[in-house]
Enzyme design. Sequence first.
Site, PDB file in Angstrom:
ATOM      1  N   GLU A 128      -9.143   5.366  11.067  1.00  9.85           N
ATOM      2  CA  GLU A 128     -10.568   4.995  11.088  1.00  9.85           C
ATOM      3  C   GLU A 128     -10.982   4.443  12.455  1.00  9.85           C
ATOM      4  O   GLU A 128     -12.173   4.351  12.757  1.00  9.85           O
ATOM      5  CB  GLU A 128     -10.862   3.962  10.001  1.00  9.85           C
ATOM      6  CG  GLU A 128     -10.934   4.542   8.604  1.00  9.85           C
ATOM      7  CD  GLU A 128     -12.186   5.388   8.382  1.00  9.85           C
ATOM      8  OE1 GLU A 128     -13.287   4.894   8.618  1.00  9.85           O
ATOM      9  OE2 GLU A 128     -12.033   6.552   7.984  1.00  9.85           O
ATOM     10  N   LYS A 154     -10.615  -3.274  12.106  1.00 12.01           N
ATOM     11  CA  LYS A 154      -9.246  -2.849  12.454  1.00 12.01           C
ATOM     12  C   LYS A 154      -9.101  -2.660  13.966  1.00 12.01           C
ATOM     13  O   LYS A 154      -8.009  -2.819  14.510  1.00 12.01           O
ATOM     14  CB  LYS A 154      -8.900  -1.558  11.706  1.00 12.01           C
ATOM     15  CG  LYS A 154      -8.622  -1.770  10.223  1.00 12.01           C
ATOM     16  CD  LYS A 154      -7.266  -2.445  10.019  1.00 12.01           C
ATOM     17  CE  LYS A 154      -6.922  -2.618   8.551  1.00 12.01           C
ATOM     18  NZ  LYS A 154      -5.576  -3.175   8.347  1.00 12.01           N
TER      19      LYS A 154
HETATM   20  P1  NAP Z   1      -4.395  -1.723  -0.538  1.00  7.91           P
HETATM   21  O1  NAP Z   1      -3.702  -0.988  -1.628  1.00  7.91           O
HETATM   22  O2  NAP Z   1      -5.869  -1.906  -0.600  1.00  7.91           O
HETATM   23  O3  NAP Z   1      -3.699  -3.174  -0.432  1.00  7.91           O
HETATM   24  C1  NAP Z   1      -4.283  -4.210   0.298  1.00  7.91           C
HETATM   25  C2  NAP Z   1      -3.440  -5.450   0.101  1.00  7.91           C
HETATM   26  O4  NAP Z   1      -4.000  -6.528   0.861  1.00  7.91           O
HETATM   27  C3  NAP Z   1      -3.378  -5.946  -1.353  1.00  7.91           C
HETATM   28  O5  NAP Z   1      -2.086  -6.419  -1.609  1.00  7.91           O
HETATM   29  C4  NAP Z   1      -4.373  -7.103  -1.342  1.00  7.91           C
HETATM   30  O6  NAP Z   1      -4.104  -8.086  -2.314  1.00  7.91           O
HETATM   31  C5  NAP Z   1      -4.071  -7.675   0.028  1.00  7.91           C
HETATM   32  N1  NAP Z   1      -5.124  -8.576   0.489  1.00  7.91           N
HETATM   33  C6  NAP Z   1      -6.439  -8.302   0.665  1.00  7.91           C
HETATM   34  N2  NAP Z   1      -7.090  -9.390   1.096  1.00  7.91           N
HETATM   35  C7  NAP Z   1      -6.167 -10.379   1.198  1.00  7.91           C
HETATM   36  C8  NAP Z   1      -6.228 -11.745   1.579  1.00  7.91           C
HETATM   37  N3  NAP Z   1      -7.384 -12.311   1.980  1.00  7.91           N
HETATM   38  N4  NAP Z   1      -5.086 -12.489   1.570  1.00  7.91           N
HETATM   39  C9  NAP Z   1      -3.923 -11.923   1.170  1.00  7.91           C
HETATM   40  N5  NAP Z   1      -3.803 -10.632   0.786  1.00  7.91           N
HETATM   41  C10 NAP Z   1      -4.910  -9.867   0.797  1.00  7.91           C
HETATM   42  O7  NAP Z   1      -4.069  -1.054   0.880  1.00  7.91           O
HETATM   43  P2  NAP Z   1      -2.895  -0.028   1.278  1.00  7.91           P
HETATM   44  O8  NAP Z   1      -3.372   1.356   1.035  1.00  7.91           O
HETATM   45  O9  NAP Z   1      -1.617  -0.500   0.693  1.00  7.91           O
HETATM   46  O10 NAP Z   1      -2.896  -0.211   2.858  1.00  7.91           O
HETATM   47  C11 NAP Z   1      -2.091  -1.211   3.487  1.00  7.91           C
HETATM   48  C12 NAP Z   1      -2.661  -1.512   4.862  1.00  7.91           C
HETATM   49  O11 NAP Z   1      -2.693  -0.324   5.637  1.00  7.91           O
HETATM   50  C13 NAP Z   1      -4.084  -2.036   4.857  1.00  7.91           C
HETATM   51  O12 NAP Z   1      -4.192  -2.948   5.921  1.00  7.91           O
HETATM   52  C14 NAP Z   1      -4.935  -0.824   5.165  1.00  7.91           C
HETATM   53  O13 NAP Z   1      -6.143  -1.193   5.782  1.00  7.91           O
HETATM   54  C15 NAP Z   1      -4.023  -0.081   6.109  1.00  7.91           C
HETATM   55  N6  NAP Z   1      -4.159   1.380   6.115  1.00  7.91           N
HETATM   56  C16 NAP Z   1      -4.092   2.088   4.976  1.00  7.91           C
HETATM   57  C17 NAP Z   1      -4.166   3.464   5.033  1.00  7.91           C
HETATM   58  C18 NAP Z   1      -4.056   4.291   3.773  1.00  7.91           C
HETATM   59  O14 NAP Z   1      -4.424   5.471   3.831  1.00  7.91           O
HETATM   60  N7  NAP Z   1      -3.539   3.755   2.687  1.00  7.91           N
HETATM   61  C19 NAP Z   1      -4.313   4.119   6.262  1.00  7.91           C
HETATM   62  C20 NAP Z   1      -4.354   3.340   7.409  1.00  7.91           C
HETATM   63  C21 NAP Z   1      -4.264   1.970   7.342  1.00  7.91           C
HETATM   64  P3  NAP Z   1      -4.788  -8.028  -3.796  1.00  7.91           P
HETATM   65  O15 NAP Z   1      -3.867  -7.189  -4.623  1.00  7.91           O
HETATM   66  O16 NAP Z   1      -4.832  -9.455  -4.184  1.00  7.91           O
HETATM   67  O17 NAP Z   1      -6.150  -7.423  -3.608  1.00  7.91           O
HETATM   68  O1  F7E Z   2     -12.402   8.412   1.273  1.00 12.13           O
HETATM   69  C1  F7E Z   2     -14.962  11.044   0.820  1.00 12.13           C
HETATM   70  C2  F7E Z   2     -15.320   9.840   1.648  1.00 12.13           C
HETATM   71  O2  F7E Z   2     -12.275   6.191   0.173  1.00 12.13           O
HETATM   72  C3  F7E Z   2     -11.912   9.605   1.802  1.00 12.13           C
HETATM   73  C4  F7E Z   2      -8.313   3.821   3.381  1.00 12.13           C
HETATM   74  O3  F7E Z   2      -6.969   3.752   3.012  1.00 12.13           O
HETATM   75  O4  F7E Z   2      -7.981   5.829   4.648  1.00 12.13           O
HETATM   76  C5  F7E Z   2      -8.718   5.276   3.577  1.00 12.13           C
HETATM   77  O5  F7E Z   2     -10.110   5.305   3.858  1.00 12.13           O
HETATM   78  C6  F7E Z   2     -13.063  10.578   2.049  1.00 12.13           C
HETATM   79  C7  F7E Z   2     -14.266   9.926   2.746  1.00 12.13           C
HETATM   80  O6  F7E Z   2     -10.610   6.815   1.972  1.00 12.13           O
HETATM   81  C8  F7E Z   2     -15.816  10.334  -2.629  1.00 12.13           C
HETATM   82  O7  F7E Z   2     -16.657   9.942   2.124  1.00 12.13           O
HETATM   83  C9  F7E Z   2     -16.086  11.963  -1.217  1.00 12.13           C
HETATM   84  O8  F7E Z   2     -14.680  10.795   3.771  1.00 12.13           O
HETATM   85  O9  F7E Z   2     -10.441   7.865  -0.230  1.00 12.13           O
HETATM   86  P1  F7E Z   2     -11.439   7.268   0.703  1.00 12.13           P
HETATM   87  P2  F7E Z   2     -11.042   6.542   3.479  1.00 12.13           P
HETATM   88  O10 F7E Z   2     -12.432   6.095   3.577  1.00 12.13           O
HETATM   89  O11 F7E Z   2     -10.639   7.718   4.301  1.00 12.13           O
HETATM   90  C10 F7E Z   2      -8.147   5.190   5.914  1.00 12.13           C
HETATM   91  C11 F7E Z   2      -7.257   5.875   6.923  1.00 12.13           C
HETATM   92  C12 F7E Z   2      -7.933   3.722   5.836  1.00 12.13           C
HETATM   93  O12 F7E Z   2      -7.491   3.093   6.789  1.00 12.13           O
HETATM   94  C13 F7E Z   2      -8.536   3.031   4.660  1.00 12.13           C
HETATM   95  O13 F7E Z   2      -7.941   1.745   4.480  1.00 12.13           O
HETATM   96  O14 F7E Z   2     -13.532  11.044   0.804  1.00 12.13           O
HETATM   97  N1  F7E Z   2     -15.412  10.989  -0.584  1.00 12.13           N
HETATM   98  N2  F7E Z   2     -16.352  11.577  -2.471  1.00 12.13           N
HETATM   99  C14 F7E Z   2     -15.221   9.969  -1.421  1.00 12.13           C
HETATM  100  N3  F7E Z   2     -14.590   8.792  -1.265  1.00 12.13           N
HETATM  101  C15 F7E Z   2     -14.524   7.959  -2.342  1.00 12.13           C
HETATM  102  N4  F7E Z   2     -13.863   6.795  -2.228  1.00 12.13           N
HETATM  103  N5  F7E Z   2     -15.119   8.282  -3.539  1.00 12.13           N
HETATM  104  C16 F7E Z   2     -15.780   9.459  -3.721  1.00 12.13           C
HETATM  105  O15 F7E Z   2     -16.291   9.738  -4.807  1.00 12.13           O
END
Ligand code: NAP
Ligand code: F7E
Length: 468
Positions: A128, A154
Amino acid sequence: MKALITGITGQDGYFLTQLLLSKGYEVYGVVRRNSARNLGTLQLLPEELRKEVGLLEGDVTDAAFVDRAVSQVKPDELYHLAAQSFVAYSFANPSSTYDINIGGTLNVVNAIRDSSPRTKLYFAGTSELFGKPEAVPQNESTPFRPRSPYGVSKLAGFWTVKVYREAYNVFASNGILFNHESEVRGPEFVTRKISLGVARIAKGSSEPLVLGNLSAVKDWGYAKDYVEGMWAMLQQEKPDDFVLGTGEAHTVREFATEAFRVAGIEIRWEGEGLNEVGVSGDGRVLVRVSKEFFRPLEADNFLADYSKARKVLGWRPKTSFKELVRIMVESDMKRGAKGAGVPRCPGGEVGHRPSGSQAGPQGKPRGHSRPPEALEAPIYGHQGLRRASGRVQACPVRKLRAPRVRGLPQGAGRDVGAEWEGVLPGEDKRRAEGRALLQGLPRPSPQRKGGYSGSTSRRGSSPIWRRR
Ligand code: NAP
Ligand code: F7E
């Protein structure tokens, strides 16, 4: 080796915990208090793994807590995953997104600098950062142009980590991770929303799946592969920044088409824009589009160039796009088939963030129309899980050698510790262990029972925690 994971109750925390335990790490995790006192995805781990994790109850926005946690645990590695990670929600609530994602990260780097300078830090950066990318594909040299408050937060975290690396010589690496998904992905993210919707429709529901921008292009991989890259970044001699992704891009439409195919349903797409629909062979409308799920700004056209990670870390994604979709859809279809064993969302819609957030789908306030899969969604990190706890089926994981965590008694966390010295009534032993560690108190002990100081009435109320 000791590791501390913030965000351990999220998707990546689930896979990273398993990876680190399998490597023999002592694992500690930060958990936020919530009224349901649930442990999110940690609750999906098999009991023998769950009980090995030391829990520190607190919030990353609390500088004093973060400093205490880091100085008490003194981890060799700290994986800072905690974040408000839902992009759509960040448009509705930028302020809390900044507090957690920027303030929380600042607290972590300050704690390392001041209290544990030899700790190696992984920061969870994201594709992002690229927003509307200037170049396709994107690598570590592609300029950042975030397109959401989440992306901006971020970006601040990314640069904070770089500045601390250079100014204070801390080992701090940034991952720039493209979308990674799994069977424990939060149900508000589009891939999981689709896999849940497909499973529901395959079971006979006639309610269509309602989505937003079907043409958004993302580079989707499997979260289990990505946590190996995080770990590899901290095994290097020097800190650095690395892109992890698959190098393969797909639209949301393609994800949905493949997901229905896994469930044995072929769909074709008709119409355009908000009138586009996904139709089954027998003419049923299975997918609709709603404005409600569009964002004020879209970040897409993502495609990862992960050649640096391949060369330096020896990392590559192992799971193909089709395999990822199959894993997610089959998992949700199996869960659905278990019927009563599936935790339900207690009236909350998809998009209900765990603990404290008041937003509904796409960050809108509650009360908006609910996608039908909301009523069937297994919600992790959500009250629904607690209500169904005990009946939740843990996801299958390979058998791991689960080393005993020093400082945590075997069996900790299995039951409520009313008979343990130093465990408050209703408190889990692992939380009590974490609290004692943070407060510099003696470890809860099974040796002496009924060890609360102060009186407890026959009805058992008012224990007073005693500092010794
Ligand atoms: P996630 O499932 O949304 O998990 C987020 C975690 O952060 C949860 O354990 C949440 O706790 C905790 N958290 C949120 N606010 C907090 C606070 N104030 N104090 C302590 N803990 C807190 O995210 P994820 O998919 O595992 O992603 C992990 C990290 O990678 C995130 O930083 C995300 O932004 C980054 N990231 C994710 C993706 C992806 O595609 N998944 C890609 C790029 C970067 P609760 O359970 O209490 O809510
Ligand atoms: O959306 C489109 C939406 O919410 C993906 C996080 O892990 O990856 C994640 O962010 C795409 C977007 O993830 C719906 O507009 C269409 O283009 O699953 P998402 P995200 O926004 O890409 C990045 C790398 C992170 O770092 C973030 O933490 O899908 N879209 N229709 C939709 N998205 C949602 N949520 N719901 C819909 O109905």
